[in-house]
Design an enzyme around this catalytic site. Sequence first.
Site, mmCIF file in Angstrom:
data_model
loop_
_atom_site.group_PDB
_atom_site.id
_atom_site.type_symbol
_atom_site.label_atom_id
_atom_site.label_comp_id
_atom_site.label_asym_id
_atom_site.label_seq_id
_atom_site.Cartn_x
_atom_site.Cartn_y
_atom_site.Cartn_z
ATOM 1 N N GLU A 197 0.885 -1.170 0.000
ATOM 2 C CA GLU A 197 0.000 0.000 0.000
ATOM 3 C C GLU A 197 0.913 1.208 0.000
ATOM 4 O O GLU A 197 1.724 1.362 0.923
ATOM 5 C CB GLU A 197 -0.781 0.001 1.307
ATOM 6 C CG GLU A 197 -2.266 0.053 1.122
ATOM 7 C CD GLU A 197 -2.909 0.128 2.472
ATOM 8 O OE1 GLU A 197 -3.011 1.243 2.979
ATOM 9 O OE2 GLU A 197 -3.253 -0.937 3.025
ATOM 10 N N CYS A 223 -1.709 8.946 3.710
ATOM 11 C CA CYS A 223 -1.628 8.580 2.281
ATOM 12 C C CYS A 223 -2.883 9.039 1.561
ATOM 13 O O CYS A 223 -2.858 9.351 0.382
ATOM 14 C CB CYS A 223 -1.462 7.086 2.044
ATOM 15 S SG CYS A 223 -1.129 6.120 3.462
#
Length: 1018
Positions: free
Chosen positions: A774, A808
Amino acid sequence: MPPMDQPVPPLRARLRANYLRDESGAVAELLAVARLEPDAARRVQERARSLVENVRTRQKAVTGMQSFLREYDLSSAEGVLLMCVAEALLRIPDAATADKLIRDKLSQGDWEKHVGRNNSLLVNAGTWGMMLTGKLVSLDAAEAGNAGAWFGRLAARAGEPVVRVALRQGMKLMAEQFVMGRTIDDALARSIDGDNKAYRHSYDMLGEAAFTAADAERYFVAYEKAIDAIAAHAASLGPGLRRGDSAVFAKPGISIKLSALHPRYEYAQRDRVRSELIPRVQSLVERARAGDIGVTLDAEEADRLDLSLEIFESIFTSPALQGWEGFGLAVQAYQKRAPFVVDWLADLARKQRRRIMARLVKGAYWDSEVKRAQMQGLANYPVYTRKANTDVSYLACAAKMIAAKDAFYGQFATHNAHTVATILERAGKDQPFEFQRLHGMGEDLYEQVVAAGHACRVYAPVGSHEDLLPYLVRRLLENGANTSFVNRIADPAIPVESVIADPVATVAAQTSVSNPKIPLPAALYGDRVNSSGFAFADEAVSAPIVAQIQALAAKNDFGQVPDADANAARSALDRASRARIPSADERAAMLDRAADLIEDDRVGLMAVLAREAGKTLPDGLGEVREAADFCRYYAMLARKHFAAPEELTGPTGESNRLQLAGRGPFVCISPWNFPLAIFVGQVAAAFAAGNPVIAKPAEQTPLVAARAVRLLHEAGVPEDALVLAPGRGEIVGAALVADLRTAGVAFTGSTATARAINRALAAREGPIVPFIAETGGLNAMFVDSSALAEQVVADVIASAFNSAGQRCSALRILCLQEEIAPRVIELLKGATAELKLGDPARLDTDVGPVIDAEALAMLEAHATKMDREAKLICKAAMPKDAGALFFAPRAYEIASLDAIDREVFGPILHVVRFHSSDLVKTVDAINAKGYGLTMGIHSRIEDTIESVRARACAGNLYVNRNMIGATVGVQPFGGEGLSGTGPKAGGPHYLFRFATERTVTVNTAAAGGNASLIASSE
Ligand SMILES: Cc1cc2nc3c(=O)[nH]c(=O)nc-3n(C[C@H](O)[C@H](O)[C@H](O)COP(=O)(O)OP(=O)(O)OC[C@H]3O[C@@H](n4cnc5c(N)ncnc54)[C@H](O)[C@@H]3O)c2cc1C
C-alpha cells in the site's frame, strides 16, 4: 461563573453526566413527569381533536405550500428530487451547471403522475417549471431514462433559459414560503401586514455557521443592524401586554445563532470562545437591552450545548443585564440532557431573581445527531431514538417549566396540536407564556389558538435566497418526514385519532423503549462490535481522559526500544518459524481480546501517539479505534473463512473441501504515519490468516509498536507468533525480505521502498511469495459549481491538513470549476487562517508537528519551489513557541496539473481551476499521473458524480464528504496503479492474500460403494 475546567456545581455536573443517558431510564423518569390525570388527558385529546379537525377542514380549501409539500413529500422520489433542486439551484452561478442539475433531477422523477392530482395552484399551474416541462414535452419511455435526449428536445422547443428561469422562479417561490423578507426592513413591514399582525415575531438573520473571521464579522454587523431596526419598529408598536408579561415579552425580538458569530464555536476551542465570542454576544445583548427587545440564543448541535450554556450563564449573570428579562435561549427536548438543562436554568434564574425566556423546541438536527454518534462510536445517543420519546421529553420539560413560574417565561415552539393542547391544559389561567411557530408553518393551527386569546410568536427568517438554503433543507426535511406532525396532519389518509395519539400512552405501550431500527453505535455492524469512542465535548467523560493523556505526555516516559540488526532480524525469523499457530477460532478470540485491551489502554496509547508521532488527540483516538476495529474485523473474517473448510459441490460419491491456511512467516513493514492502526492492521490480518508474524515498525515510531505488541501478547497471541523487529529499513527490513523463510510481505509506505522490496523478493531463489503493498497517492478532489462552498472547504481543510497532511489518503490537488473557485478560495483562506498549530497533546491543537527534520526539509524545499512557480493562496500562522518541526499548512494555486507529478507528504495543497466542460479531461489528467489511491467529488449532480466515478482510477472515491479516515469494513482502504497492489486493508478480501488454499478430495465411494446415493435415490 466558574470556567469549565474548575469544579462544577452539582446541577451542571448532573447535566453533563447525562449526555448519553440510557434511553429506558430517561424515558421512565420523563413519563412520570409528563403523565396527566385521566380527566386532563381526556380534555387534551378533545382539544387536540378539535384543533386537528378544524385544520383539516381549512386545508381542504387551502392551496399553496402545504398542499405542495403533501404532494411532494419526502416519501416520493419526486419530493426528494425537488429538495435536491431547491438546495442547489439558487446558488449555482453558471447556466451550464444549473441546466445540468435540472436535467439530472427532472429526468429522474415521474412528474406526470402529479399533474391534476391536486387542486393546488402550486402543484398544478406550472409554477414549478416541471409542470412547464410536462406541458411542453411528453416523454416516451425510452427518452425518460435519457436526460440528455429529452432535455435537448425540451430545450429545443422552449429554450434552456426558459426552463431554468421558470425553475429558479419556482424555487424562489418555495423559498419565500419560509422567509419573512429579504431584508430586515421588508420583514418588519410584512410583520404588520394582514394576518401577521396577530403574531409576535422573532427575527432570524439567515445564514449558517461562520467559516471565517470575515463571515463572523459580517453576521455580527447584520445582527447589530437588525437589532436597531427591530428596536425602532418595536417602539412604534403598541404594548400588546398580557398579565404577568414583562414589556419585553410582548415585543418583537431576535434569534441568534452562536455558530454564525465565531468561526471556531466548538468545545475544543473553548478558551477562544470565552475570550472572543462571549464579548460579541454580550455586546449584541446589551444593544438589544438598550432597545428593550428580546434576544434568544438558538440551540444547535448536541456537542455545543454545554458551551452554549456557559456563554448564556456568563451573559445572563453580567451586571449589565440585571433586572432585565429579555435574554433567553432555546432548549432541545430531543436531547437527553433537556430536563437537566431546565433544572439548571431554573436554578440560575432564581439565583439572579428574574425569569429566563426559555424556548422549548424538539430539535432540528435529529438525523445528523444520530449519524454523528454512530460515526464516533459513542456509548449511546445524545438524542432519543423514537419520536414519541422526544414528545414525552417535550411534555415533561414543559411541565417543569410551567411549574417553575418564578424562573421561566415559557415559549413553547411546536406545530403539534397534541403538544399545544397539553400546554394549554397545564398552564394556569394567569400564567404568562407564549407559543411559537415557524414562518410558513402551522398557520391553520395557530389561527385557532390565537383566536382563543393565546399569544404566539413567529420565528421569522430574514435573508436572501442564497442564505436560505440550509435552513430550507431543514424545513423541508421536517415537513416531508412521515413522522412529523405537519406532514401527518396534512395527510387525510391518517385518521385523526392517530394524529393526536397521546405520546405518553404510545410510549407506555412500546415493547422496547429505544428504537430497534437504530441500534446503539456499538452494535452498528451486527457481526462484530464497533470500536468505542467518545465526544470530546462530553466533558464528564473526556476531561479525565484528556487530563491523564496530558500528564503522561508531559512525563514523556514511554521507555526505549533498541534497534535490532540483521542478526536479530534473522533470529526473529527463527523464532517465528518455530511458532505454534493456534486454531482459527482461538486466533479470533485472541484478536477480539486484543481489541478490548487496545481500547482499555486508550489513554496510554494516545499519549505515546502524541509524543512519538505528533498525533493530535482526535487523530490519536481515531487510531486507537481503527486498531481495535482491525482486530475485530479480521477476527470475524477468520471465524468465517478459516475455521472450517468450505464444502464444494461435485459428483456424488466424493467430498471436496477447500481449506484456507497460513503460508508461513509473514513480514509486516509499517509506516510512521499510522504507527498504531496500520501496524496492528497488518499484524492482525497476517495472524488471523494463520501466519506467524515478524513486525517491522517504522524507525520513527517503535514505542507505539512495542506497546501494541505487548497488548497483542497479553491478549494471548503466542510470543513466537508475533515477534517485533524494530530497526532501520535498509538493515532489518532488507534482511527479513531477503530471507528465504519469509513467506510473504505486507508493506505500507512509499512507492520507492515498495519497488525496492519487490525487486528484492524477485531476486530471491525459492518460492515466489505474496507481496501486499500500500503506497502513496496524488489524491485529487473535483468540485463543480453545484457544490456547497462551505461544505467543500470544511472537507478540504480536513482532507488536506488533518494529521499535518501526513496521510496517504490526504488531498493534494483540489480541482475547482472556474465559477466556484473564487468563493472556495476565499473561504479556504479564511478557514486556513483559523487553524491552530501546536502541541498535539492539547485539545485545541488542530495541526501537530511533522514527523522529523527530513520531512520538514522536504516540505520546505517543495514550498520554496512552489513560491517560485505558483501563487500562494494561504498559509496558516506558525505558533509563537514553534518547535523545530512545525510546518504551516498552505495552499498554492497552480496554472496546470503539469506543475505536480509526485506525492508531497505534508500539508501542502495544490489548487487548479477547470472549465465546466473539462471535468472528465481533468479526471483523465489525474489518472495519467499513475497513482490511484483516493479521490473526491463534490457535486449535487448525479450525472456528474457518475461520470467521475466511471472514469476515476482510485481505490477510494468519496462523494460530498472528506477523503480521509476510511473505516474498517465500511470503506476498505487501498489503491491501484502506483498506489498499491491491493487487496484492500479492512476489506472482505484482504485475508485471502495472506493465505494459501488447499483442497481435499475424498472418494467416499472407494470402500463399500456409494451407500448414501443408493439410500436417497427414491
Ligand atoms: C419558533 C421556533 C424556534 C426554533 N428554534 C430551534 C432551535 O433553536 N434549535 C433547533 O434545533 N430547532 C429549533 N426549532 C425547530 C424545531 O426543532 C422543530 O420545528 C420541531 O422539532 C418540530 O416539532 P413539532 O412539535 O412542530 O413537530 P413534531 O412533528 O411533533 O416533532 C418533530 C420532531 O421530533 C423529533 N423526532 C423525529 N423523529 C424522531 C425519532 N425517531 N426519535 C426522536 N426524535 C424524533 C425531531 O426533533 C423532530 O424535529 C424551532 C422551531 C420553532 C417553531
